[in-house]
Design a protein around this motif. Structure first.
Motif, PDB file in Angstrom:
ATOM      1  N   MET A 161     -30.868  11.371  26.345  1.00 29.76           N
ATOM      2  CA  MET A 161     -30.552  12.590  25.613  1.00 29.76           C
ATOM      3  C   MET A 161     -30.372  12.274  24.132  1.00 29.76           C
ATOM      4  O   MET A 161     -29.862  11.228  23.783  1.00 29.76           O
ATOM      5  N   LYS A 162     -30.768  13.185  23.280  1.00 25.11           N
ATOM      6  CA  LYS A 162     -30.610  12.988  21.858  1.00 25.11           C
ATOM      7  C   LYS A 162     -29.166  13.219  21.436  1.00 25.11           C
ATOM      8  O   LYS A 162     -28.470  14.061  21.988  1.00 25.11           O
ATOM      9  N   GLU A 163     -28.743  12.445  20.437  1.00 27.87           N
ATOM     10  CA  GLU A 163     -27.384  12.606  19.940  1.00 27.87           C
ATOM     11  C   GLU A 163     -27.334  13.801  19.010  1.00 27.87           C
ATOM     12  O   GLU A 163     -27.944  13.815  17.955  1.00 27.87           O
ATOM     13  N   LYS A 164     -26.626  14.852  19.413  1.00 27.03           N
ATOM     14  CA  LYS A 164     -26.445  16.031  18.583  1.00 27.03           C
ATOM     15  C   LYS A 164     -24.980  16.252  18.229  1.00 27.03           C
ATOM     16  O   LYS A 164     -24.674  16.891  17.242  1.00 27.03           O
ATOM     17  N   LEU A 165     -24.097  15.755  19.068  1.00 25.61           N
ATOM     18  CA  LEU A 165     -22.679  15.980  18.875  1.00 25.61           C
ATOM     19  C   LEU A 165     -22.006  14.718  18.347  1.00 25.61           C
ATOM     20  O   LEU A 165     -22.412  13.606  18.668  1.00 25.61           O
ATOM     21  N   LEU A 166     -20.975  14.925  17.543  1.00 30.45           N
ATOM     22  CA  LEU A 166     -20.113  13.831  17.132  1.00 30.45           C
ATOM     23  C   LEU A 166     -18.805  13.932  17.894  1.00 30.45           C
ATOM     24  O   LEU A 166     -18.345  15.019  18.233  1.00 30.45           O
ATOM     25  N   ASN A 167     -18.222  12.788  18.168  1.00 33.27           N
ATOM     26  CA  ASN A 167     -16.930  12.783  18.817  1.00 33.27           C
ATOM     27  C   ASN A 167     -15.877  13.353  17.864  1.00 33.27           C
ATOM     28  O   ASN A 167     -15.960  13.175  16.645  1.00 33.27           O
ATOM     29  N   THR A 168     -14.896  14.030  18.402  1.00 32.39           N
ATOM     30  CA  THR A 168     -13.784  14.552  17.606  1.00 32.39           C
ATOM     31  C   THR A 168     -12.743  13.454  17.444  1.00 32.39           C
ATOM     32  O   THR A 168     -12.364  12.825  18.436  1.00 32.39           O
ATOM     33  N   PRO A 169     -12.269  13.179  16.208  1.00 36.02           N
ATOM     34  CA  PRO A 169     -11.291  12.100  16.029  1.00 36.02           C
ATOM     35  C   PRO A 169     -10.072  12.281  16.920  1.00 36.02           C
ATOM     36  O   PRO A 169      -9.602  13.403  17.142  1.00 36.02           O
ATOM     37  N   ILE A 170      -9.571  11.175  17.431  1.00 38.89           N
ATOM     38  CA  ILE A 170      -8.407  11.205  18.313  1.00 38.89           C
ATOM     39  C   ILE A 170      -7.153  11.511  17.490  1.00 38.89           C
ATOM     40  O   ILE A 170      -7.072  11.160  16.310  1.00 38.89           O
ATOM     41  N   SER A 171      -6.197  12.178  18.080  1.00 42.31           N
ATOM     42  CA  SER A 171      -4.947  12.475  17.386  1.00 42.31           C
ATOM     43  C   SER A 171      -4.007  11.278  17.464  1.00 42.31           C
ATOM     44  O   SER A 171      -4.025  10.508  18.429  1.00 42.31           O
ATOM     45  N   PHE A 172      -3.188  11.118  16.435  1.00 39.20           N
ATOM     46  CA  PHE A 172      -2.198  10.055  16.411  1.00 39.20           C
ATOM     47  C   PHE A 172      -1.088  10.400  17.404  1.00 39.20           C
ATOM     48  O   PHE A 172      -0.747  11.577  17.575  1.00 39.20           O
ATOM     49  N   LEU A 197     -22.083   8.806  19.079  1.00 47.96           N
ATOM     50  CA  LEU A 197     -21.823   8.547  20.496  1.00 47.96           C
ATOM     51  C   LEU A 197     -22.784   7.544  21.130  1.00 47.96           C
ATOM     52  O   LEU A 197     -22.676   7.265  22.316  1.00 47.96           O
ATOM     53  N   ASP A 198     -23.704   6.989  20.348  1.00 49.81           N
ATOM     54  CA  ASP A 198     -24.744   6.164  20.959  1.00 49.81           C
ATOM     55  C   ASP A 198     -24.433   4.673  21.003  1.00 49.81           C
ATOM     56  O   ASP A 198     -24.965   3.954  21.839  1.00 49.81           O
ATOM     57  N   SER A 199     -23.599   4.176  20.107  1.00 47.26           N
ATOM     58  CA  SER A 199     -23.365   2.730  20.077  1.00 47.26           C
ATOM     59  C   SER A 199     -22.266   2.350  21.061  1.00 47.26           C
ATOM     60  O   SER A 199     -21.378   3.142  21.380  1.00 47.26           O
ATOM     61  N   SER A 200     -22.351   1.114  21.560  1.00 53.27           N
ATOM     62  CA  SER A 200     -21.326   0.620  22.483  1.00 53.27           C
ATOM     63  C   SER A 200     -20.099   0.190  21.689  1.00 53.27           C
ATOM     64  O   SER A 200     -20.181  -0.139  20.502  1.00 53.27           O
ATOM     65  N   SER A 232     -14.992   7.966  26.430  1.00 56.29           N
ATOM     66  CA  SER A 232     -15.646   8.598  27.579  1.00 56.29           C
ATOM     67  C   SER A 232     -15.624  10.119  27.457  1.00 56.29           C
ATOM     68  O   SER A 232     -16.588  10.793  27.832  1.00 56.29           O
ATOM     69  N   ARG A 233     -14.542  10.669  26.932  1.00 54.56           N
ATOM     70  CA  ARG A 233     -14.481  12.127  26.770  1.00 54.56           C
ATOM     71  C   ARG A 233     -15.596  12.622  25.860  1.00 54.56           C
ATOM     72  O   ARG A 233     -16.243  13.641  26.141  1.00 54.56           O
ATOM     73  N   GLY A 234     -15.841  11.903  24.765  1.00 58.16           N
ATOM     74  CA  GLY A 234     -16.921  12.292  23.875  1.00 58.16           C
ATOM     75  C   GLY A 234     -18.271  12.264  24.569  1.00 58.16           C
ATOM     76  O   GLY A 234     -19.105  13.168  24.391  1.00 58.16           O
ATOM     77  N   LYS A 235     -18.500  11.231  25.370  1.00 58.63           N
ATOM     78  CA  LYS A 235     -19.779  11.129  26.076  1.00 58.63           C
ATOM     79  C   LYS A 235     -19.895  12.176  27.174  1.00 58.63           C
ATOM     80  O   LYS A 235     -20.985  12.711  27.433  1.00 58.63           O
ATOM     81  N   LEU A 236     -18.787  12.486  27.846  1.00 58.51           N
ATOM     82  CA  LEU A 236     -18.807  13.549  28.853  1.00 58.51           C
ATOM     83  C   LEU A 236     -19.078  14.903  28.206  1.00 58.51           C
ATOM     84  O   LEU A 236     -19.833  15.721  28.749  1.00 58.51           O
TER      85      LEU A 236
END
Length: 338
Positions: free
Chosen positions: A1-12, A252-255, A284-288
């Motif tokens: 799948m193509k990367e279209k979404l960015l992960n949302t930064p985690i909250s402190f 979301l594509d790099s390990s 994992s949440r970002g990838k899900l």
């Protein structure tokens, strides 16, 4: 799948760990007062360091290491050094690699926490890296201080790559007042450094870069897990203080290059274990979320299974890491000098 979404930064985290308290009577962080951002004039790519196309494609960015950039104003430097000295009593041994380090500082200083989480700084770093980044989702990697050793026969920090991918190293003390103790990096790859270590040779002097920091508050930006670097030996006693702040790519594509085993040897487990779980769960949440948004209609079960496995792989890694009963192991190259 193509990367279209960015992960949302985690909250402190919204609570402090048990036994941690913020310093009293600190100046409040103000980016208009404490920052003075100046981009580096040049940078080296991973290709410049000798990495192959295949190696670079596994990384979130082709960026390697920057020239010197400025981050803090004179007032920012003053407050940060004051903070470092106030927190020094909490420093501990970093094992064989480094004598004195201080982590978990963002749970002890509001000023430091707000500096490390500052959106202006994240935007500044994103411009340098060429990709969107956010402060690292493991708070132990935010505002990490390194202090000079008592023993001048020890390197300030031996040749190593970082346990995280993206970070900067800041001079908190004045580098112009120290003799020796330079920050240095190797104009080469991790594989080459390992071969030098295995053959019991010295690091070739003509490939050691010692960038000049004009003063405190200046930084060098790294893809730290790919750039072999160190703090050289001091030739005279000096209160050398540096700070490292880490970032995560929002793509979301790099390990994830973060190493658990290394920090398991130095960090309090009551902080590290839940932070590691949150970090991996966030990945994992970002990838899900991407899978939910982008999975196409298909009867290709193998594709669907592959996407599901990829989405939960970080959580599975965390479970495996936390199930290990060992004390961890530090990975570094040593002195690499005769």
């Amino acid at each position: 799948m193509k990367e279209k979404l960015l992960n949302t930064p985690i909250s402190f985290p919204n609570t402090l760990p048990e036994g941690y308290y913020y310093l009293e009577d600190e100046p409040a962080y103000d980016s208009n007062i404490h920052l003075e951002l100046e981009l580096p004039k040049k940078s080296f790519s991973l290709s410049d360091l000798g990495y192959t196309k295949d190696e670079i494609e596994k990384c979130p960015t082709s960026f390697g290491v920057s020239g010197i950039a400025r981050l803090l104003s004179d007032e920012g430097v003053r407050v940060l050094m004051q903070t470092a000295q106030s927190l020094r009593k909490f420093s501990s041994s970093g094992g064989e690699r480094i004598q004195y380090l201080l982590r978990g500082c963002v749970y002890r200083s509001r000023f430091l926490r707000d500096l490390c989480l500052c959106p202006k700084v994240s935007e500044f770093l994103s411009e340098i890296y060429g990709i969107p980044v956010a402060p690292h989702s493991v708070p132990l990697h935010l505002g990490h201080f390194n202090f000079a050793p008592d023993d001048l026969s020890r390197a300030v920090d031996k040749w190593h790559t970082d346990t995280i991918g993206l970070d900067y190293v800041m001079m908190v003390s004045d580098p112009n007042k120290q003799i020796g103790g330079q920050f240095q990096y190797f104009l080469g790859t991790k594989k080459e450094a390992q071969e030098i270590k295995d053959s019991n040779q010295s690091m070739p002097e003509d490939r050691i870069i010692s960038p000049h920091f004009p003063g405190p508050g200046y930084i060098i930006v790294l893809q730290g897990n790919m750039v072999v670097h160190r703090g050289a030996k001091l030739k005279e006693p000096y209160d050398r203080v540096t700070m490292v702040n880490a970032y995560v790519p929002l793509g979301l594509d790099s390990s994830d290059p973060s190493r658990f085993s290394d920090v398991k040897t130095v960090d309090p487990h009551q902080l590290l274990f839940p932070e590691w779980a949150r970090h991996k769960a966030w990945l994992s949440r970002g990838k899900l979320n991407r899978l939910i948004e982008e999975l196409p209609f298909t009867d290709d079960k193998d594709l669907i299974i592959s996407e599901l496995k990829n989405a939960i792989s970080d959580v599975e890694t965390a479970i495996s890491d936390l199930s290990e009963s060992g004390s961890g192991e530090q990975n570094f190259y040593g002195d690499l000098e005769q």
